[in-house]
Design an enzyme around this catalytic site. Structure first.
Site, PDB file in Angstrom:
ATOM      1  N   ARG A  76       0.849  -1.123   0.029  1.00  0.00           N
ATOM      2  CA  ARG A  76       0.150   0.078  -0.019  1.00  0.00           C
ATOM      3  C   ARG A  76       0.966   1.152   0.006  1.00  0.00           C
ATOM      4  O   ARG A  76       1.692   1.289   0.984  1.00  0.00           O
ATOM      5  CB  ARG A  76      -1.031   0.063   1.203  1.00  0.00           C
ATOM      6  N   HIS A 120      -2.861  11.050   0.948  1.00  0.00           N
ATOM      7  CA  HIS A 120      -2.191  10.777   2.143  1.00  0.00           C
ATOM      8  C   HIS A 120      -1.501  12.176   2.729  1.00  0.00           C
ATOM      9  O   HIS A 120      -0.313  12.225   2.901  1.00  0.00           O
ATOM     10  CB  HIS A 120      -1.218   9.669   2.500  1.00  0.00           C
ATOM     11  N   GLU A 165      -7.166   8.541   6.551  1.00  0.00           N
ATOM     12  CA  GLU A 165      -7.383   8.896   7.725  1.00  0.00           C
ATOM     13  C   GLU A 165      -7.911  10.659   7.803  1.00  0.00           C
ATOM     14  O   GLU A 165      -7.125  11.516   8.192  1.00  0.00           O
ATOM     15  CB  GLU A 165      -6.069   9.170   8.717  1.00  0.00           C
ATOM     16  N   ASN A 292      -7.037   1.839  10.202  1.00  0.00           N
ATOM     17  CA  ASN A 292      -5.573   2.293  10.614  1.00  0.00           C
ATOM     18  C   ASN A 292      -5.903   2.081  12.267  1.00  0.00           C
ATOM     19  O   ASN A 292      -6.637   2.838  12.768  1.00  0.00           O
ATOM     20  CB  ASN A 292      -5.224   3.497  10.230  1.00  0.00           C
ATOM     21  N   TYR A 294      -4.078   1.609  15.837  1.00  0.00           N
ATOM     22  CA  TYR A 294      -2.571   1.882  16.757  1.00  0.00           C
ATOM     23  C   TYR A 294      -2.905   1.223  18.069  1.00  0.00           C
ATOM     24  O   TYR A 294      -2.241   0.710  19.065  1.00  0.00           O
ATOM     25  CB  TYR A 294      -2.061   2.925  16.491  1.00  0.00           C
ATOM     26  N   GLU A 351      -3.417  -0.322   8.443  1.00  0.00           N
ATOM     27  CA  GLU A 351      -2.107   0.222   9.119  1.00  0.00           C
ATOM     28  C   GLU A 351      -2.279  -0.386  10.394  1.00  0.00           C
ATOM     29  O   GLU A 351      -3.132  -0.323  10.935  1.00  0.00           O
ATOM     30  CB  GLU A 351      -1.779   1.496   8.965  1.00  0.00           C
TER      31      GLU A 351
HETATM   32  O1  IFM Z   1       2.843   7.594  10.017  1.00  0.00           O
HETATM   33  C1  IFM Z   1       1.612   7.626  10.104  1.00  0.00           C
HETATM   34  C2  IFM Z   1       0.687   7.418   8.871  1.00  0.00           C
HETATM   35  O2  IFM Z   1       1.092   8.511   8.201  1.00  0.00           O
HETATM   36  C3  IFM Z   1      -0.614   7.559   9.153  1.00  0.00           C
HETATM   37  N1  IFM Z   1      -1.202   6.621  10.247  1.00  0.00           N
HETATM   38  C4  IFM Z   1      -0.220   6.646  11.576  1.00  0.00           C
HETATM   39  C5  IFM Z   1       0.773   6.424  11.191  1.00  0.00           C
HETATM   40  C6  IFM Z   1       1.739   6.452  12.605  1.00  0.00           C
HETATM   41  O3  IFM Z   1       1.726   7.863  13.341  1.00  0.00           O
END
Ligand code: IFM
Length: 446
Positions: A76, A120, A165, A292, A294, A351
């Site tokens: 990606r 992006h 995002e 995405n 985290y 992500e």
């Molecule tokens: O690096 C970023 C990415 O560009 C978008 N999502 C979160 C990642 C980590 O912060």
């Protein structure tokens, strides 16, 4: 540990990057708002820039070789709008388009499926001068740009992500001011979120026309469960607001064609101008949702906090170098909630990953056991969601290699590959080797 959890046979294993974060090649493209933001004193750690980054613009062939060695089935990446259209509209930079054309061909030759993100965050500065995403006209410029890209790549690219995002674009860039363009205005941020979403919906038929009916189209949202810090009604309401702000504000319009009523009431006169037909455009059907993920957030009511009256608390636990809690159970929770509440045709984790302080050891390797464990736990969490019925079709590690981490510059490393920025040497970290073994087995040890 010991139990082997298998993934479906057609599960897609990939890694992700983004143009501004890795490409460099600054002289060979127009200016992006992030170029300007990097020059703004105090906004980016060490005054780092995207001028060279990982020099992927010149080293892309080697990087595709790296992907092949890792055994990736998909990659990606995002297209730099100012590389294709230096002024944001009008004259096309032929060499810029050629670059993506060659990248796609190199990937396909290596048996790696391209997943292309169209935006992006690197808006051409020329368009920011005309108002950026606050100007409705930018929606139509985006759709034109998408047409130019899809005209060229649509015969070979079958997976498209309109935006990465939108929450970050709108709120980190225009409410918190920590991302380009650096404004701090809640009403503006909400208008921008709306324009970005409309541009997503308007781009869909363009992509279908140029890529074919079988093409898979989606949008990527950054999503994170919001857990209340206590059981008090105030904290539970605060967590609900955080969820509305970060998650439902984007999920509801995309899947239901309306903004969540509780948040619309909270925002009051800050609500964006919505033109007739906008909500129907935003809710046009998509083939997949990109997620995405985290971390989770733990939220308490904070009477003095502006805008949302919420504050994040940090429970005991493991934290990454971003100060993000490692909480893989929230990934399973999120994927199942999306399945239950929004019934997406397919989900991809576009992500997932973590930053830790890495260095090259005397043996020449990069030992990153915490990242290995982070990935392992999130693979297990993903597999658990599939077992419970989530239509999860693939997983992309963030990131293929260390890169420009926005306001943190090069001070945070998310890569499964280490990048020596002085020499541009790439060293696959232990986590990259581990990922390769999981891909090969199509299974994870729980
Ligand atoms: O690096 C970023 C990415 O560009 C978008 N999502 C979160 C990642 C980590 O912060």
């Amino acid at each position: 540990m010991g139990q082997i959890r298998a993934f479906p046979p057609d599960f897609v294993w990939g890694a992700a990057t983004a143009s501004f974060q890795i490409e460099g090649g600054r002289k060979e493209r127009g200016e992006a708002i992030w170029d300007a933001f990097c020059r703004w004193p105090g906004k980016v750690v060490n005054g780092d820039t995207g001028d060279v980054a990982d020099d992927h613009y010149h080293l892309y062939r080697d990087d595709v070789g790296l992907m092949a060695r890792l055994g990736l089935g998909a990659y990606r990446f995002s297209i730099s709008w100012p590389r294709v259209l230096p002024e944001g509209k009008g004259q096309v930079n032929a060499k810029g388009l050629d670059f993506y054309d060659m990248l796609v061909d190199a990937l396909l030759e290596a048996g790696i499926t391209p997943f292309v993100t169209l935006y992006h965050w690197d808006l051409p500065s020329a368009l920011q001068r005309l108002g950026g995403w606050a100007a409705r006209d930018t929606i139509y410029r985006f759709v034109d740009y998408v047409g130019v890209v899809a005209d060229r790549l649509g015969d070979r690219v079958q997976h498209w992500i309109t935006h990465n995002e939108p929450w970050v674009v709108a709120f980190l860039g225009n409410l918190e001011g920590v991302h380009a363009p650096g404004w701090e205005d809640a009403g503006l941020a909400l208008q921008i979120a709306h324009h970005v979403l409309v541009s997503h919906g308007l781009a869909l038929p363009v992509l279908r026309e140029k890529s074919g009916e079988q093409a898979k189209l989606g949008i990527t949202l950054n999503l994170s469960p919001a857990h209340p810090a206590t059981d008090s009604p105030e904290d539970r309401a605060a967590a609900q607001r955080q969820d509305g702000y970060l998650n439902r504000w984007f999920l509801d319009p995309v899947f239901r064609g309306s903004y969540p009523a509780d948040m619309a009431e909270w925002y009051g006169y800050l609500m964006p101008r919505i033109a007739p037909g906008d909500m129907e455009i935003i809710a046009r059907p998509i083939d997949f949702l990109g997620v995405n993920f985290y971390t989770r957030s733990v939220i308490r009511h904070a009477e003095d906090a502006p805008f949302l009256k919420v504050a994040a608390v940090s429970p005991e636990g493991e934290y990454t170098a971003m100060d993000w809690e490692v909480y893989p159970a929230a990934l399973t929770e999120l994927l199942l909630r999306l399945t239950r509440d929004y019934a997406p045709a397919a989900l991809y984790i576009t992500e997932n990953g973590c930053a830790y302080e890495d260095g090259v050891s005397s043996d020449g390797h990069v030992h990153d056991p915490k990242r290995v464990e982070y990935f392992r736990q999130h693979f297990v969490a993903s597999q658990e969601a599939i077992a419970q019925g989530a239509p999860l079709k693939g997983y992309f590690a963030w990131s293929l290699m260390d890169n420009f981490e926005w306001g943190f510059g090069y001070s945070r490393r998310f890569g499964i590959t280490y990048v020596d920025y002085a020499t541009q040497e790439r060293i696959v970290k232990d986590s990259g080797l581990y990922y390769a073994s999981v891909i090969k087995a199509n299974a994870v040890e729980a």
